[in-house]
Design an enzyme around this catalytic site. Structure first.
Site, PDB file in Angstrom:
ATOM      1  N   ASP A 103      69.234  18.743  13.054  1.00 26.39           N
ATOM      2  CA  ASP A 103      67.915  18.364  12.557  1.00 26.39           C
ATOM      3  C   ASP A 103      68.023  17.119  11.677  1.00 26.39           C
ATOM      4  O   ASP A 103      67.188  16.230  11.739  1.00 26.39           O
ATOM      5  CB  ASP A 103      67.251  19.517  11.788  1.00 26.39           C
ATOM      6  CG  ASP A 103      68.135  20.101  10.697  1.00 26.39           C
ATOM      7  OD1 ASP A 103      69.376  20.008  10.803  1.00 26.39           O
ATOM      8  OD2 ASP A 103      67.584  20.644   9.728  1.00 26.39           O
ATOM      9  N   ASP A 106      72.498  13.344   6.797  1.00 20.59           N
ATOM     10  CA  ASP A 106      72.374  12.633   5.508  1.00 20.59           C
ATOM     11  C   ASP A 106      73.667  11.863   5.248  1.00 20.59           C
ATOM     12  O   ASP A 106      73.855  10.778   5.742  1.00 20.59           O
ATOM     13  CB  ASP A 106      72.163  13.619   4.352  1.00 20.59           C
ATOM     14  CG  ASP A 106      70.796  14.251   4.329  1.00 20.59           C
ATOM     15  OD1 ASP A 106      69.871  13.680   4.891  1.00 20.59           O
ATOM     16  OD2 ASP A 106      70.661  15.312   3.728  1.00 20.59           O
TER      17      ASP A 106
HETATM   18  C1  PRP Z   1      71.410  20.123   6.681  1.00 17.29           C
HETATM   19  C2  PRP Z   1      71.496  19.627   8.117  1.00 17.29           C
HETATM   20  C3  PRP Z   1      72.942  19.288   8.280  1.00 17.29           C
HETATM   21  C4  PRP Z   1      73.359  18.889   6.884  1.00 17.29           C
HETATM   22  C5  PRP Z   1      73.407  17.409   6.812  1.00 17.29           C
HETATM   23  O1  PRP Z   1      71.704  21.472   6.639  1.00 17.29           O
HETATM   24  O2  PRP Z   1      71.093  20.599   9.054  1.00 17.29           O
HETATM   25  O3  PRP Z   1      73.700  20.359   8.765  1.00 17.29           O
HETATM   26  O4  PRP Z   1      72.376  19.369   5.958  1.00 17.29           O
HETATM   27  O5  PRP Z   1      73.859  16.985   5.554  1.00 17.29           O
HETATM   28  P1  PRP Z   1      75.022  15.936   5.404  1.00 17.29           P
HETATM   29  O6  PRP Z   1      74.873  14.882   6.467  1.00 17.29           O
HETATM   30  O7  PRP Z   1      74.819  15.367   4.015  1.00 17.29           O
HETATM   31  O8  PRP Z   1      76.343  16.652   5.509  1.00 17.29           O
HETATM   32  P2  PRP Z   1      71.448  22.363   5.326  1.00 17.29           P
HETATM   33  O9  PRP Z   1      72.741  22.443   4.549  1.00 17.29           O
HETATM   34  O10 PRP Z   1      70.263  21.853   4.581  1.00 17.29           O
HETATM   35  O11 PRP Z   1      71.196  23.815   5.922  1.00 17.29           O
HETATM   36  P3  PRP Z   1      69.969  24.321   6.842  1.00 17.29           P
HETATM   37  O12 PRP Z   1      70.195  23.769   8.222  1.00 17.29           O
HETATM   38  O13 PRP Z   1      70.104  25.814   6.799  1.00 17.29           O
HETATM   39  O14 PRP Z   1      68.687  23.841   6.236  1.00 17.29           O
END
Ligand code: PRP
Length: 193
Positions: A103, A106
């Protein structure tokens, strides 16, 4: 029953439901063209990806399968991007064409770690499709084959993206209102479960 009103939670809508749905259909068409006859396996990381995965699947008419990973962060002490698997894939991806579906990317550290893990399983190919990308926050260089939208570095929720597990169900993406996002990170509407 408490009802979350988008008008009190969202200060600005960045992407409407129509814009998201149109872009997901475009991504599905591109993926279908690239993977025709390859029967890819789409791998998603729970939980934020579920809305995107559900809509993307319906936009891909060619044969494919899906699988999911679930991870948790080890915390800051373990180092950035270090994750622990809570749920592994149920499918062997050896020799398969894998499309990793996210999704949001970052910093890219989570994806970097997971791609390394999946590469070690010898897939025939491994590419990434992310619906949302915040390139200004990137700490590692990553090849993203399909990107839905670039987003600014703001706290956004909706269409799978959460704040303390809330607001994933909004069909659009918006900026979380300041009164909800307090400096100490506690939601003004109270703790989420
Ligand atoms: C979000 C997203 C990625 C990660 C990206 O997951 O789905 O897996 O953060 O972040 P990064 O590029 O800084 O590593 P999140 O930890 O928010 O969990 P979720 O999918 O349960 O919302």
């Amino acid at each position: 029953m408490p009802v979350q009103s988008p008008s009190t939670v969202i200060s600005e809508v960045l992407l409407t439901e129509q814009q998201i749905q149109r872009r997901v259909r475009e991504l599905g068409a591109a993926i279908s063209a690239d993977y025709v006859d390859l029967e890819p396996v789409l791998v998603g990381v729970l939980r934020g990806v579920v809305l995107f995965m559900a809509d993307l699947m319906r936009a891909i008419p060619i044969p494919f399968s899906i699988d999911f990973l679930s991870i948790t962060s080890y915390g800051a002490q373990a180092g950035p991007g270090q994750v622990r698997l809570l749920k592994d894939l149920e499918t062997s991806i050896e020799g398969r064409h894998v499309l990793f579906v996210e999704d949001m990317v970052d910093t890219g550290l989570t994806l970097h770690t997971l791609l390394r893990m999946l590469r070690a399983r010898d897939p025939a190919s491994l590419h990434v499709c992310t619906l949302f990308d915040k390139p200004r926050l990137r700490l590692v260089k990553l090849p993203l084959r399909y990107v839905g939208f670039e987003l600014p570095d703001r706290y956004v929720v909706g269409y799978g993206l959460d704040y303390r597990q809330r607001y994933r169900n909004l069909p659009f993406v918006g900026v979380l209102a300041a009164q909800v996002l307090l400096p100490n990170g506690v939601g003004a509407e109270g703790e989420s479960s």
